[in-house]
Design a protein around this motif. Structure first.
Motif, PDB file in Angstrom:
ATOM      1  N   ARG A 193       3.844   6.800   5.173  1.00 36.78           N
ATOM      2  CA  ARG A 193       4.653   6.778   6.377  1.00 36.78           C
ATOM      3  C   ARG A 193       4.134   5.257   7.451  1.00 36.78           C
ATOM      4  O   ARG A 193       3.064   4.817   7.104  1.00 36.78           O
ATOM      5  CB  ARG A 193       4.450   7.837   7.142  1.00 36.78           C
ATOM      6  N   PHE A 220      11.448   1.858   3.261  1.00 34.89           N
ATOM      7  CA  PHE A 220      10.807   3.034   3.016  1.00 34.89           C
ATOM      8  C   PHE A 220      11.549   4.443   3.447  1.00 34.89           C
ATOM      9  O   PHE A 220      11.063   5.610   3.200  1.00 34.89           O
ATOM     10  CB  PHE A 220       9.453   3.083   3.734  1.00 34.89           C
ATOM     11  N   VAL A 242       2.133   3.962   0.598  1.00 34.47           N
ATOM     12  CA  VAL A 242       2.598   4.191   2.109  1.00 34.47           C
ATOM     13  C   VAL A 242       3.076   5.553   2.137  1.00 34.47           C
ATOM     14  O   VAL A 242       4.286   5.820   1.486  1.00 34.47           O
ATOM     15  CB  VAL A 242       3.277   2.961   2.228  1.00 34.47           C
ATOM     16  N   ASP A 249       3.750   2.348  -3.078  1.00 37.25           N
ATOM     17  CA  ASP A 249       4.037   3.727  -3.055  1.00 37.25           C
ATOM     18  C   ASP A 249       2.888   4.566  -2.551  1.00 37.25           C
ATOM     19  O   ASP A 249       3.194   5.753  -2.255  1.00 37.25           O
ATOM     20  CB  ASP A 249       4.333   4.409  -4.698  1.00 37.25           C
ATOM     21  N   ILE A 302       8.882   1.943  -4.490  1.00 36.65           N
ATOM     22  CA  ILE A 302       9.259   0.743  -3.288  1.00 36.65           C
ATOM     23  C   ILE A 302       9.556  -0.631  -4.075  1.00 36.65           C
ATOM     24  O   ILE A 302      10.440  -1.217  -3.466  1.00 36.65           O
ATOM     25  CB  ILE A 302       7.982   0.764  -2.362  1.00 36.65           C
ATOM     26  N   ILE A 336       4.825  -5.841   5.253  1.00 38.74           N
ATOM     27  CA  ILE A 336       4.946  -5.222   3.874  1.00 38.74           C
ATOM     28  C   ILE A 336       4.163  -5.761   3.034  1.00 38.74           C
ATOM     29  O   ILE A 336       3.457  -5.147   2.196  1.00 38.74           O
ATOM     30  CB  ILE A 336       6.574  -5.072   3.620  1.00 38.74           C
ATOM     31  N   GLY A 348       9.712   5.304   6.870  1.00 40.94           N
ATOM     32  CA  GLY A 348       9.894   4.292   7.635  1.00 40.94           C
ATOM     33  C   GLY A 348      10.097   4.282   9.016  1.00 40.94           C
ATOM     34  O   GLY A 348       9.877   3.454   9.568  1.00 40.94           O
TER      35      GLY A 348
END
Length: 152
Positions: free
Chosen positions: A89, A121, A87, A85, A4, A74, A125
């Motif tokens: 979703r 994402f 995350v 990374d 990311i 974010i 995302g």
């Protein structure tokens, strides 16, 4: 470099510092497999983005303000998790738009944040969402958005 972080660099996006809370609350709570991020207000490099949609601010202005909220969301996720990374979703966004009674394009405004989440994402995302009008918001900001992330 995480996947990311590399994606942010590829997009030319520099995250702001994670904003400190403005009152008696914490910026995020990690509970089980979810990260709850407190509402982030529209702030740019030159300070808060103030105003009311439908009275001086356009949909484009609002979408830009919502994108700034997304950058702060974010940044808070990175502060909480250390590595974006983690995350799995973006589960849900709740967007509040400082708007006049006759303004009805809150969803178009909050798209500024939603689009950013998908840019950063990818399919992870895509999220559930609410976009609602508010007669006023803290400090007179244009937009405030909170988020729930699923964590790996």
């Amino acid at each position: 470099m995480s996947k990311i972080d590399a994606r942010l660099q590829e997009l030319g996006i520099e995250l702001p510092a994670a904003p400190a809370p403005a009152a008696n609350y914490v910026p995020y709570v990690l509970s089980g497999g979810q990260l709850f991020v407190s509402g982030q207000v529209s702030a740019g490099p030159d300070g808060l983005i103030l105003g009311k949609l439908g009275d001086g601010l356009t949909v484009e202005d609002g979408a830009a303000a919502a994108r700034r909220c997304g950058l702060s969301l974010i940044a808070q996720a990175k502060a909480a998790l250390g590595d974006l990374d983690r995350v799995a979703r973006v589960v849900k966004l709740v967007g509040f738009v400082n708007s006049t009674a006759g303004f009805g394009d809150q969803p178009k405004v909050v798209n500024g944040c939603s689009d950013l989440m998908v840019e950063v994402f990818g399919d992870a995302g895509r999220h559930a969402r609410s976009a609602v009008s508010a007669a006023s918001l803290p400090f007179g900001v244009a937009v405030e958005i909170e988020a729930i992330f699923e964590v790996k």
